[in-house]
Design a protein around this motif. Structure first.
Motif, PDB file in Angstrom:
ATOM      1  N   GLY A 119       2.189   2.196  -3.584  1.00 14.10           N
ATOM      2  CA  GLY A 119       3.119   1.632  -4.552  1.00 14.10           C
ATOM      3  C   GLY A 119       2.471   0.972  -5.757  1.00 14.10           C
ATOM      4  N   THR A 120       1.146   0.905  -5.777  1.00 13.36           N
ATOM      5  CA  THR A 120       0.465   0.257  -6.903  1.00 13.36           C
ATOM      6  C   THR A 120       0.270   1.208  -8.078  1.00 13.36           C
ATOM      7  OG1 THR A 120      -1.756   0.830  -6.108  1.00 13.36           O
ATOM      8  CG2 THR A 120      -0.819  -1.277  -5.363  1.00 13.36           C
ATOM      9  N   GLY A 121       0.303   2.504  -7.809  1.00 16.21           N
ATOM     10  CA  GLY A 121       0.034   3.477  -8.860  1.00 16.21           C
ATOM     11  C   GLY A 121      -1.445   3.573  -9.199  1.00 16.21           C
ATOM     12  N   TYR A 165      -5.451   4.492  -8.996  1.00 18.96           N
ATOM     13  CA  TYR A 165      -6.262   5.660  -8.697  1.00 18.96           C
ATOM     14  C   TYR A 165      -7.420   5.215  -7.815  1.00 18.96           C
ATOM     15  CZ  TYR A 165      -3.635   8.374 -12.012  1.00 18.96           C
ATOM     16  OH  TYR A 165      -2.615   9.032 -12.643  1.00 18.96           O
ATOM     17  N   GLN A 203      -4.498   9.610  -7.329  1.00 21.36           N
ATOM     18  CA  GLN A 203      -3.568   8.496  -7.362  1.00 21.36           C
ATOM     19  C   GLN A 203      -3.067   8.228  -5.947  1.00 21.36           C
ATOM     20  OE1 GLN A 203      -0.248   8.959 -10.008  1.00 21.36           O
ATOM     21  NE2 GLN A 203       0.180   6.781 -10.023  1.00 21.36           N
ATOM     22  N   ALA A 216       2.878   6.828  -3.177  1.00 18.46           N
ATOM     23  CA  ALA A 216       3.840   5.745  -2.989  1.00 18.46           C
ATOM     24  C   ALA A 216       4.096   5.557  -1.498  1.00 18.46           C
ATOM     25  CB  ALA A 216       5.143   6.066  -3.721  1.00 18.46           C
TER      26      ALA A 216
END
Length: 110
Positions: free
Chosen positions: A39-41, A43, A87, A90
């Motif tokens: 959920g942080t987005g 990489y 990435q 989520a």
């Protein structure tokens, strides 16, 4: 773009439980690291570096004595395995499809 590089270094190919570090590290990335970053987005590039412990430092040019296993000049190149590169999925996507062990990389200087 925010991101993390995680470099895990091992000198033995097997864990204490005789499991290859490549398999163990991949499992730990899947079960601990990816859920923590979900959920942080962000990489993430996670690398496992097996140094093979074949190098050492000579105490003297003709002494025949070394600190380590072999003279430094005989050290083998490390084996680098990419555990994850991309990435972070989520939380709802789980830890299944988007990252696989990508293979062994050739070490390069930066």
């Amino acid at each position: 773009m925010n991101g993390f590089d995680a470099v895990l270094r091992v000198s033995d190919p097997l864990t204490w439980g005789d499991v290859p570090w490549r398999v163990e590290a991949h499992g730990r990335v899947r079960t601990h690291v990816l859920p923590a970053l979900a959920g942080t987005g962000a990489y993430l590039r996670a690398l496992l570096v097996h140094t093979q412990e074949q190098g050492g430092l000579a105490l003297g040019p003709d002494s025949g004595s070394h600190l380590g296993f072999n003279p430094l000049g005989e050290a083998a190149a490390p084996i680098v395995t990419i555990l994850f590169d991309g990435q972070v999925p989520a939380a709802s996507e789980g830890s299944g499809s988007s990252a696989e062990i990508l293979g062994v990389a050739t070490p390069r200087a930066r």
